[in-house]
Design an enzyme around this catalytic site. Structure first.
Site, mmCIF file in Angstrom:
data_model
loop_
_atom_site.group_PDB
_atom_site.id
_atom_site.type_symbol
_atom_site.label_atom_id
_atom_site.label_comp_id
_atom_site.label_asym_id
_atom_site.label_seq_id
_atom_site.Cartn_x
_atom_site.Cartn_y
_atom_site.Cartn_z
ATOM 1 N N THR A 48 0.748 -0.833 0.143
ATOM 2 C CA THR A 48 0.014 0.294 -0.355
ATOM 3 C C THR A 48 0.495 1.323 0.125
ATOM 4 O O THR A 48 0.365 2.139 -0.375
ATOM 5 C CB THR A 48 -0.888 -0.380 0.795
ATOM 6 O OG1 THR A 48 -1.870 -1.541 1.673
ATOM 7 C CG2 THR A 48 -1.696 0.986 1.647
ATOM 8 N N GLU A 105 -5.179 -27.518 29.001
ATOM 9 C CA GLU A 105 -6.457 -28.294 28.757
ATOM 10 C C GLU A 105 -6.703 -29.599 27.996
ATOM 11 O O GLU A 105 -7.127 -30.715 27.697
ATOM 12 C CB GLU A 105 -7.503 -27.240 27.818
ATOM 13 C CG GLU A 105 -8.059 -26.909 29.080
ATOM 14 C CD GLU A 105 -8.461 -25.114 28.061
ATOM 15 O OE1 GLU A 105 -10.174 -26.249 27.459
ATOM 16 O OE2 GLU A 105 -8.665 -23.977 27.599
ATOM 17 N N LYS A 121 -0.938 -6.788 13.473
ATOM 18 C CA LYS A 121 -1.872 -6.458 12.194
ATOM 19 C C LYS A 121 -2.831 -6.300 12.950
ATOM 20 O O LYS A 121 -3.082 -6.967 12.826
ATOM 21 C CB LYS A 121 -1.755 -6.386 11.277
ATOM 22 C CG LYS A 121 -2.669 -5.130 10.325
ATOM 23 C CD LYS A 121 -2.645 -5.202 8.488
ATOM 24 C CE LYS A 121 -3.794 -4.266 7.788
ATOM 25 N NZ LYS A 121 -3.676 -4.692 6.782
ATOM 26 N N THR A 160 1.285 -3.816 4.252
ATOM 27 C CA THR A 160 0.737 -4.315 5.664
ATOM 28 C C THR A 160 -0.157 -5.963 5.752
ATOM 29 O O THR A 160 0.402 -6.583 7.488
ATOM 30 C CB THR A 160 0.124 -3.461 6.328
ATOM 31 O OG1 THR A 160 -1.326 -3.040 6.244
ATOM 32 C CG2 THR A 160 0.692 -2.117 7.088
ATOM 33 N N ASP A 161 -0.186 -6.985 4.977
ATOM 34 C CA ASP A 161 -1.162 -7.907 5.834
ATOM 35 C C ASP A 161 -0.077 -8.602 6.398
ATOM 36 O O ASP A 161 -0.854 -9.373 6.512
ATOM 37 C CB ASP A 161 -2.080 -7.587 4.314
ATOM 38 C CG ASP A 161 -3.306 -6.274 3.769
ATOM 39 O OD1 ASP A 161 -3.163 -6.158 4.401
ATOM 40 O OD2 ASP A 161 -3.598 -7.101 2.985
#
Length: 369
Positions: free
Chosen positions: A53, A326, A205, A132-133
């Site tokens: 971007t 667990e 992110k 950024t992804d």
């Protein structure tokens, strides 16, 4: 000459000297020579661009739509005033892609070129522009395979370069300032956006569109950078870069590792599909403390018995997945990701599998990195 005449003459000479307009020149101590303070040489920073971007452009002015990776790194540098006062800048275009299209080929190319540049005495630091992804995944990958203490900083933006109030130029300016800062050495791969400095290992992110999207929920940011002025608050406590046991030497590919996602009513279909696709490792993005419905756990246990490494993480977004809480991980043959989110756990597991398939060694690696 009589004694009286000699005394009178001496007195006359002294009076003349005392009353002369300039008097006799009295030797003075030489004024100290002022040596100009040495001007520190500017750091030599290489910007490696991959697209994203930060290099995006809008087809329609003022609209939200854009195409990533449209602009070259030279355009980004020219659009960021003041960089030449921070460092001597050179730049290279590694790729021009949106980061959702990041892949192993670009990873290898970027990492090998970065290592090559860092080995040069003529390079003081690296800045990587990135979408950024998947920035956090690329950053963590580099954190594991780079072999230098010199600063490496990943930077992106949430708005394209042609947007109203684009955040890319200031982010890039601050990233160069951090890469040029001697105090950044030895801190591992860093991420700089929105005036903050994060460790690539810890950052995530967290928002789809907001400029304040990158956070380090478990350990917090390392510092801040405000118009090029850097302050650090924290230091890394995990292995990275020059202390990492991992390397790309001799590697042409990384093992396949898939992430399976837990949800209400999930069964073992995704697990069996990953096994059929040839996965050498599987990361569980589990509910809560890395858990899943019985059908999925049974399928994961079956995969582990076949020698596929299973690591439990959580889809929650923060917190620590600990062993044997667990689930009986020792009996099931699972490892746990501790702080690492599923995408980071996948990166580390892929590198770990280049060394070992032993589940105890895998757990040791997750505890150290």
């Amino acid at each position: 000459m009589s004694k009286r005449s000699a005394i009178s003459l001496a007195l006359a000479v002294l009076i003349a000297i005392a009353t002369a307009p300039c008097g006799l020149a009295v030797p003075q101590a030489a004024a100290p020579t002022t040596v100009p303070a040495a001007v520190p040489a500017l750091a030599r920073i290489v910007i490696l661009a991959t697209g994203g971007t930060i290099a995006g452009a809008q087809p329609k002015e003022g609209g939200p739509a854009y195409k990533s990776g449209t602009l070259s790194v030279e355009v980004l540098v020219k659009a960021t005033p003041g960089l030449d006062a921070l460092a001597v800048i050179t730049s290279e275009q590694i790729a021009s892609i949106a980061s959702q299209d990041m892949n192993d080929f670009v990873w290898f190319k970027l990492a090998r070129r970065t290592n090559q540049l860092l080995a040069s005495p003529n390079v003081d630091g690296i800045v990587v522009t990135h979408g950024t992804d998947t920035l956090e995944e690329t950053g963590y990958f580099l954190d594991l395979v780079l072999k230098s203490g010199k600063p490496v900083v990943l930077v992106g933006s949430m708005r394209p370069a042609t947007s109203l109030s684009a955040d890319g130029p200031l982010n890039l300016y601050n990233a160069v300032a951090v890469a040029a800062d001697a105090a950044a050495r030895g801190r591992g791969v860093l991420v700089v956006l929105n005036d903050e400095v994060h460790a690539a290992r810890d950052v995530q992110k967290t928002n789809s569109t907001a400029v304040q999207t990158f956070l380090s929920p478990n350990r917090g940011k390392l510092g801040e950078v405000y118009y090029g002025k850097v302050r650090y608050f924290n230091v890394r406590a995990t292995r990275h870069t020059i202390t990492s046991e991992f390397s790309l030497d001799g590697l042409e590919a990384l093992p396949r590792v898939d992430i399976v996602y837990a949800y209400e009513g999930v069964d073992g279909t995704m697990v069996r599909a990953a096994v059929a696709a040839g996965a050498k490792g599987i990361v569980l993005a589990g509910v809560g403390d890395g858990n899943a419905a019985k059908d999925m756990i049974d399928a994961l246990a079956e995969a582990a018995r076949k020698g596929i490494v299973v690591v439990r993480s959580t889809r929650v977004g923060s917190g620590i997945v600990r062993p044997n809480i667990e689930l009986d991980d020792d009996a099931l043959g699972f490892a746990v990701a501790l702080e690492l989110n599923p995408q980071k756990a996948r990166v580390l597991l892929r590198m770990a599998l280049t060394k070992t398939g032993d589940i105890r060694e895998i757990q040791r690696i997750f505890e150290q990195y």
